[in-house]
Design an enzyme around this catalytic site. Structure first.
Site, PDB file in Angstrom:
ATOM      1  N   ILE A 139       5.478 -12.152  -2.320  1.00  0.00           N
ATOM      2  CA  ILE A 139       4.371 -12.979  -2.830  1.00  0.00           C
ATOM      3  C   ILE A 139       4.164 -12.520  -4.275  1.00  0.00           C
ATOM      4  O   ILE A 139       3.384 -11.609  -4.546  1.00  0.00           O
ATOM      5  CB  ILE A 139       3.072 -12.781  -2.008  1.00  0.00           C
ATOM      6  CG1 ILE A 139       3.317 -12.924  -0.512  1.00  0.00           C
ATOM      7  CG2 ILE A 139       1.970 -13.709  -2.514  1.00  0.00           C
ATOM      8  CD1 ILE A 139       3.485 -14.328   0.000  1.00  0.00           C
ATOM      9  N   HIS A 142       0.448 -12.694  -6.466  1.00  0.00           N
ATOM     10  CA  HIS A 142      -0.722 -11.845  -6.249  1.00  0.00           C
ATOM     11  C   HIS A 142      -0.265 -10.394  -6.107  1.00  0.00           C
ATOM     12  O   HIS A 142       0.468 -10.055  -5.174  1.00  0.00           O
ATOM     13  CB  HIS A 142      -1.480 -12.278  -4.995  1.00  0.00           C
ATOM     14  CG  HIS A 142      -2.871 -11.736  -4.909  1.00  0.00           C
ATOM     15  ND1 HIS A 142      -3.955 -12.563  -4.721  1.00  0.00           N
ATOM     16  CD2 HIS A 142      -3.361 -10.487  -4.989  1.00  0.00           C
ATOM     17  CE1 HIS A 142      -5.060 -11.823  -4.665  1.00  0.00           C
ATOM     18  NE2 HIS A 142      -4.702 -10.550  -4.832  1.00  0.00           N
ATOM     19  N   LEU A 143      -0.716  -9.575  -7.025  1.00  0.00           N
ATOM     20  CA  LEU A 143      -0.362  -8.164  -7.030  1.00  0.00           C
ATOM     21  C   LEU A 143      -0.742  -7.500  -5.713  1.00  0.00           C
ATOM     22  O   LEU A 143      -1.825  -7.736  -5.180  1.00  0.00           O
ATOM     23  CB  LEU A 143      -1.097  -7.468  -8.186  1.00  0.00           C
ATOM     24  CG  LEU A 143      -0.869  -5.971  -8.330  1.00  0.00           C
ATOM     25  CD1 LEU A 143       0.562  -5.690  -8.760  1.00  0.00           C
ATOM     26  CD2 LEU A 143      -1.855  -5.389  -9.328  1.00  0.00           C
ATOM     27  N   HIS A 144       0.146  -6.687  -5.194  1.00  0.00           N
ATOM     28  CA  HIS A 144      -0.148  -5.904  -3.987  1.00  0.00           C
ATOM     29  C   HIS A 144       0.694  -4.638  -4.018  1.00  0.00           C
ATOM     30  O   HIS A 144       1.868  -4.663  -4.380  1.00  0.00           O
ATOM     31  CB  HIS A 144       0.101  -6.709  -2.704  1.00  0.00           C
ATOM     32  CG  HIS A 144       1.454  -7.348  -2.627  1.00  0.00           C
ATOM     33  ND1 HIS A 144       1.802  -8.465  -3.333  1.00  0.00           N
ATOM     34  CD2 HIS A 144       2.546  -7.014  -1.906  1.00  0.00           C
ATOM     35  CE1 HIS A 144       3.044  -8.813  -3.057  1.00  0.00           C
ATOM     36  NE2 HIS A 144       3.536  -7.923  -2.190  1.00  0.00           N
ATOM     37  N   GLN A 145       0.056  -3.528  -3.692  1.00  0.00           N
ATOM     38  CA  GLN A 145       0.733  -2.242  -3.672  1.00  0.00           C
ATOM     39  C   GLN A 145       1.005  -1.833  -2.235  1.00  0.00           C
ATOM     40  O   GLN A 145       0.085  -1.767  -1.425  1.00  0.00           O
ATOM     41  CB  GLN A 145      -0.108  -1.174  -4.349  1.00  0.00           C
ATOM     42  CG  GLN A 145       0.538   0.199  -4.304  1.00  0.00           C
ATOM     43  CD  GLN A 145      -0.076   1.144  -5.286  1.00  0.00           C
ATOM     44  OE1 GLN A 145       0.333   1.185  -6.428  1.00  0.00           O
ATOM     45  NE2 GLN A 145      -1.069   1.888  -4.848  1.00  0.00           N
TER      46      GLN A 145
END
Length: 184
Positions: A139, A142-145
């Site tokens: 994805i 949208h930034l996600h760690q």
């Protein structure tokens, strides 16, 4: 050691005669393979990380809600307890976060590590952000760690040879356990 069974080589004959092979059925993976949960476009309206906070914690797999960021269980985990830390704001790159968002994401990542260490006795972690589709982000909008717990020998033959990941409990149960035991 021979690869042969005492009665001859093992073969999979579909629905025919039973063989000595075990089966691990993972039909839930078909949604991922088919891309059923992939956003149709990069808009916030299509984004699962924008939609999840609007759901109940259980339905959205949200483990913890912060002021500017939240922790969510990965729907397609690399390992049991695979968490992601996301800003609420729909940004795609770490460089687009505010200082406050970046700071809260760092605090939540540390808390996720402590919680996973306590709850599942994780002995190590993979932590990272794939930014952009070319970098491997599923994805990208949208930034996600990712916070992936690791244990000795966890990369056994199943994912390497069998291209299958095994999970010992339902995602909802994992979410509830982690939310209940969250370590600040």
């Amino acid at each position: 050691m021979s690869d042969e069974h005492p009665e001859g080589p093992l073969v999979q004959d579909g629905v025919g005669e039973p063989d000595d092979l075990d089966r691990l059925w993972t039909p839930h993976r078909m949604a991922y393979i088919r891309g059923e949960n992939k956003p149709a476009d990069a808009s916030a309206g299509q984004c699962p990380f924008c939609r999840a906070p609007g759901l109940t914690d259980e339905d959205g797999l949200v483990v913890l809600r912060g002021e500017l960021a939240f922790v969510i269980l990965n729907l397609y985990p690399y390992a049991p307890g695979h968490l992601m830390v996301c800003p609420y704001r729909h940004v795609s790159l770490y460089s687009e976060t505010t200082e406050e968002e970046a700071a809260e994401m760092a605090v939540l990542t540390k808390q996720a590590m402590r919680t996973l260490g306590t709850v599942s006795r994780a002995e190590g972690f993979n932590i990272g952000m794939n930014q952009g589709a070319v970098a491997g982000a599923g994805i990208a909008a949208h930034l996600h760690q990712h916070v992936v717990p690791r244990w000795p020998g966890d990369q056994n033959f199943m994912p390497i040879i069998g291209r299958t990941k095994t999970l010992p409990e339902l995602l909802g149960d994992t979410r509830a356990l982690l939310a209940e035991r969250w370590t600040a």
